[in-house]
Design an enzyme around this catalytic site. Structure first.
Site, PDB file in Angstrom:
ATOM      1  N   ARG A 211     -39.890 -31.044 -24.439  1.00  0.00           N
ATOM      2  CA  ARG A 211     -40.451 -30.654 -23.144  1.00  0.00           C
ATOM      3  C   ARG A 211     -41.897 -31.123 -23.116  1.00  0.00           C
ATOM      4  O   ARG A 211     -42.761 -30.538 -23.762  1.00  0.00           O
ATOM      5  CB  ARG A 211     -40.371 -29.126 -23.089  1.00  0.00           C
ATOM      6  CG  ARG A 211     -40.587 -28.518 -21.771  1.00  0.00           C
ATOM      7  CD  ARG A 211     -40.531 -27.016 -21.908  1.00  0.00           C
ATOM      8  NE  ARG A 211     -41.708 -26.500 -22.551  1.00  0.00           N
ATOM      9  CZ  ARG A 211     -41.740 -25.456 -23.377  1.00  0.00           C
ATOM     10  NH1 ARG A 211     -40.651 -24.817 -23.694  1.00  0.00           N
ATOM     11  NH2 ARG A 211     -42.865 -25.037 -23.900  1.00  0.00           N
TER      12      ARG A 211
ATOM     13  N   HIS B 219     -43.302 -24.939 -20.071  1.00  0.00           N
ATOM     14  CA  HIS B 219     -41.964 -24.333 -19.945  1.00  0.00           C
ATOM     15  C   HIS B 219     -41.680 -24.063 -18.465  1.00  0.00           C
ATOM     16  O   HIS B 219     -40.674 -24.491 -17.920  1.00  0.00           O
ATOM     17  CB  HIS B 219     -41.882 -23.033 -20.759  1.00  0.00           C
ATOM     18  CG  HIS B 219     -40.721 -22.179 -20.384  1.00  0.00           C
ATOM     19  ND1 HIS B 219     -39.438 -22.469 -20.798  1.00  0.00           N
ATOM     20  CD2 HIS B 219     -40.625 -21.083 -19.579  1.00  0.00           C
ATOM     21  CE1 HIS B 219     -38.604 -21.562 -20.280  1.00  0.00           C
ATOM     22  NE2 HIS B 219     -39.302 -20.728 -19.540  1.00  0.00           N
TER      23      HIS B 219
ATOM     24  N   TYR C  27     -49.359 -22.304 -28.224  1.00  0.00           N
ATOM     25  CA  TYR C  27     -48.364 -22.262 -29.308  1.00  0.00           C
ATOM     26  C   TYR C  27     -47.898 -23.625 -29.832  1.00  0.00           C
ATOM     27  O   TYR C  27     -47.052 -23.700 -30.698  1.00  0.00           O
ATOM     28  CB  TYR C  27     -47.138 -21.418 -28.886  1.00  0.00           C
ATOM     29  CG  TYR C  27     -46.450 -21.914 -27.630  1.00  0.00           C
ATOM     30  CD1 TYR C  27     -45.521 -22.952 -27.667  1.00  0.00           C
ATOM     31  CD2 TYR C  27     -46.735 -21.336 -26.393  1.00  0.00           C
ATOM     32  CE1 TYR C  27     -44.895 -23.397 -26.519  1.00  0.00           C
ATOM     33  CE2 TYR C  27     -46.116 -21.790 -25.231  1.00  0.00           C
ATOM     34  CZ  TYR C  27     -45.192 -22.812 -25.306  1.00  0.00           C
ATOM     35  OH  TYR C  27     -44.575 -23.265 -24.164  1.00  0.00           O
TER      36      TYR C  27
HETATM   37  C1  LIG Z   1     -30.760 -13.469 -20.422  1.00  0.00           C
HETATM   38  C2  LIG Z   1     -32.207 -13.890 -20.283  1.00  0.00           C
HETATM   39  N1  LIG Z   1     -33.104 -13.518 -21.219  1.00  0.00           N
HETATM   40  C3  LIG Z   1     -34.400 -13.911 -21.099  1.00  0.00           C
HETATM   41  C4  LIG Z   1     -34.811 -14.655 -20.033  1.00  0.00           C
HETATM   42  C5  LIG Z   1     -36.269 -15.128 -19.913  1.00  0.00           C
HETATM   43  N2  LIG Z   1     -36.298 -16.568 -20.199  1.00  0.00           N
HETATM   44  C6  LIG Z   1     -36.376 -17.487 -19.217  1.00  0.00           C
HETATM   45  S1  LIG Z   1     -36.337 -19.039 -19.791  1.00  0.00           S
HETATM   46  C7  LIG Z   1     -36.246 -18.531 -21.387  1.00  0.00           C
HETATM   47  C8  LIG Z   1     -36.199 -19.522 -22.521  1.00  0.00           C
HETATM   48  C9  LIG Z   1     -35.064 -20.465 -22.399  1.00  0.00           C
HETATM   49  O1  LIG Z   1     -35.139 -21.412 -23.414  1.00  0.00           O
HETATM   50  P1  LIG Z   1     -34.038 -22.522 -23.582  1.00  0.00           P
HETATM   51  O2  LIG Z   1     -32.680 -21.907 -23.483  1.00  0.00           O
HETATM   52  O3  LIG Z   1     -34.348 -23.266 -24.815  1.00  0.00           O
HETATM   53  O4  LIG Z   1     -34.207 -23.429 -22.285  1.00  0.00           O
HETATM   54  P2  LIG Z   1     -35.479 -24.265 -21.793  1.00  0.00           P
HETATM   55  O5  LIG Z   1     -36.273 -23.350 -20.902  1.00  0.00           O
HETATM   56  O6  LIG Z   1     -36.247 -24.688 -22.991  1.00  0.00           O
HETATM   57  O7  LIG Z   1     -34.935 -25.400 -21.015  1.00  0.00           O
HETATM   58  C10 LIG Z   1     -36.241 -17.140 -21.458  1.00  0.00           C
HETATM   59  C11 LIG Z   1     -36.164 -16.375 -22.711  1.00  0.00           C
HETATM   60  C12 LIG Z   1     -33.844 -15.006 -19.058  1.00  0.00           C
HETATM   61  N3  LIG Z   1     -34.138 -15.768 -18.009  1.00  0.00           N
HETATM   62  N4  LIG Z   1     -32.548 -14.624 -19.229  1.00  0.00           N
END
Ligand SMILES: Cc1ncc(C[n+]2csc(CCOP(=O)(O)OP(=O)(O)O)c2C)c(N)n1
Length: 368
Positions: A258, A262, A271
Site C-alpha cells: 500500500r 490505509h 508505524y
Molecule cells: C470486522 C471488522 N473489524 C474491524 C474493522 C476495522 N478495519 C477496517 S479496515 C481494517 C484493516 C483491514 O486490513 P486488510 O484486511 O489487510 O485490508 P487492507 O485495508 O489492507 O486492504 C480494519 C481492522 C472492520 N471494518 N471490520
C-alpha cells in the site's frame, strides 16, 4: 508403527514474470494482444490518477473517508481482466481499479465516497456486489454466490478481493472451507499489502505465506508478485479455468504494497519507515509495466501523454456528472429504504426522527 507421516504439505509457488526493472521472463510471458495490453495499461493509469484526485477531494472536504488503491492497481486490474461479463466481482472497500475495469462509472465511486446511498447501487446488468466494509465478510458472500451459480448452472465464476488482515478473520476460513467442500467456482484474491491499518502482516498471523492457508482446505494456491500485472493475469487465468472446468476454488496471494495511506484518517508515518516505502516505490506496478510496453515498442512518450490526457478528460467528465447527480439527490432519508420489505418499528422511529430533524436543521442533521 506409533508415528508416521500421514501428509506432506505441497510447496507454495511464487510467480513473477516482469522483474523490478520491467524486464520480462520470455518463457513465462503470456503474449497478450497489443490492444489488450494497452487496455491494462490505461486502466492502471486511470486508477492511479483517479486515486490522486479522490485524495485531493477528500483533503478539500468534498468526499468522506476513502481507501486508496495506489500500488495495488496491478493486483486488481490483472485479476479482473480474466473475467467475462457474466462473472462476478465481490469487492472489499479498496477495489476502485477492479470495479472501474468492470465498468462502474467513476461518478458512482465518487457518489459512494461522498456518502450518498445511491453510490452503493450497482448499475443494472453489471455483475458485482457493493463494497463491503466489515473486514472479510465479502468472502462468504462470494462463496455463496459461486455455489448458487453452480446450482443454477449459470457458468459464471466469482472473484473476490480482500487484504492480508482479512485472512486472520473467521469469515475467511469459513468461506474457504465452504468453497472447497462444496466445490465452488470462486477465486479468492488476497492483496497482501503488508498492513491491516497499522498492524504489520507479521504481527497478525504466523503463517509463513498467506497462500498456504488454503492447503488445509485442499485448495490450490500460489503466491504472485502482485505488482506485476502479467503475473497476476496469468495466475488468475489459471484459477478461472480451474473454476470453470472443475468448479474448484483457488487462493491467490498477491504480494504487493500500500503505497499511500490505509484510509484518509490514517497516518502511516507513525508505524512504517520511509525506507520501506521507497523500496516499494521502486517496484511500482505502473512504471514497471510501462517499461515493458516501451520495450515492446508500443509506448512512446507521445503515447503516455495521450493516455494521460484521455484519463484526465475522463475524470473531469466524471466530476461534472457527479456534481450534477448530487444536485439532484436532495432526500437523504433514502438511506432508510431498500433494506427491508416492511420496516422494523425501531428503524421507522429512527427515520421519523431524522426526517423531523432534517426539516428543522437541514444539512447539519446529516452530520449529527
Ligand atoms: C470486522 C471488522 N473489524 C474491524 C474493522 C476495522 N478495519 C477496517 S479496515 C481494517 C484493516 C483491514 O486490513 P486488510 O484486511 O489487510 O485490508 P487492507 O485495508 O489492507 O486492504 C480494519 C481492522 C472492520 N471494518 N471490520
Amino acid at each position: 508403527m506409533p508415528r508416521k507421516t500421514t501428509y506432506t504439505p505441497p510447496a507454495v509457488e511464487f510467480l513473477s514474470i516482469l522483474d523490478e526493472d520491467g524486464q520480462v521472463d520470455a518463457k513465462l510471458e503470456p503474449k497478450l494482444p497489443q490492444d489488450f495490453l494497452r487496455r491494462l495499461h490505461d486502466a492502471m493509469l486511470l486508477a492511479r490518477r483517479f486515486d490522486e484526485r479522490m485524495l485531493s477531494l477528500q483533503r478539500q472536504g468534498r468526499i468522506g473517508t476513502f481507501a486508496p488503491v495506489k500500488g495495488q492497481e496491478a493486483a486488481q486490474v490483472g485479476a479482473a481482466a480474466v473475467l467475462s461479463e457474466q462473472d462476478w466481482v465481490v469487492p472489499s472497500f479498496r477495489e476502485t481499479a477492479a470495479l472501474v475495469w468492470r465498468g462502474l462509472p467513476l461518478e458512482g465511486v465518487l457518489l459512494y465516497n461522498a456518502g450518498y446511498n445511491e453510490g452503493g447501487r450497482v448499475p443494472d446488468g453489471q455483475n458485482f456486489l457493493p463494497p463491503s466494509v466489515p473486514v472479510g465478510s465479502q468472502m462468504l458472500h462470494a462463496a455463496g454466490l459461486a455455489y448458487g451459480g453452480k446450482l443454477k448452472k449459470s457458468g459464471a465464476i466469482v472473484l473476490t478481493f480482500f487484504g492480508d488482515g482479512a485472512t486472520s478473520e473467521g469469515d475467511f476460513h469459513e468461506a474457504l472451507n465452504f468453497a472447497s467442500v462444496l466445490a465452488c467456482p470462486v477465486i479468492f484474491l488476497c492483496q497482501n499489502n503488508h498492513y491491516a491499518i497499522s498492524m504489520p502482516r507479521a504481527k497478525q498471523t504466523s503463517s509463513r505465506t498467506l497462500a498456504q492457508k488454503a492447503i488445509a482446505y485442499e485448495m490450490p494456491c500460489l503466491q504472485v508478485d502482485g505488482n506485476d500485472v502479467l503475473a497476476v493475469y496469468v495466475a488468475a487465468k489459471e484459477a478461472a479455468e480451474r473454476a470453470r472446468a472443475e468448479n474448484r476454488p483457488t487462493l491467490i496471494e498477491c504480494v504487493t504494497y500500500r503505497l499511500s495511506v490505509h484510509t484518509t484518517v490514517d497516518d502511516p508515518s507513525k508505524y512504517r519507515s520511509e525506507e520501506e516505502v521507497k523500496t516499494w516505490e521502486r517496484r511500482d506496478p505502473l512504471s514497471r509495466f510501462q517499461t515493458y510496453l516501451r520495450n515492446l515498442g508500443m509506448l512512446a512518450e507521445k503515447d503516455v501523454e495521450a493516455a494521460e490526457e484521455a484519463v484526465s478528460a475522463r475524470i473531469k467528465t466524471a466530476l461534472h456528472a457527479w456534481e450534477d447527480r448530487m444536485a439532484s439527490l436532495t432526500d437523504p432519508a433514502v438511506m432508510f429504504e431498500h433494506l427491508y420489505a416492511s420496516k422494523p418499528p425501531a428503524l421507522k422511529e429512527q427515520q421519523d426522527r431524522f426526517v423531523q430533524e432534517w426539516s428543522t436543521r437541514g444539512e447539519g442533521a446529516r452530520h449529527g
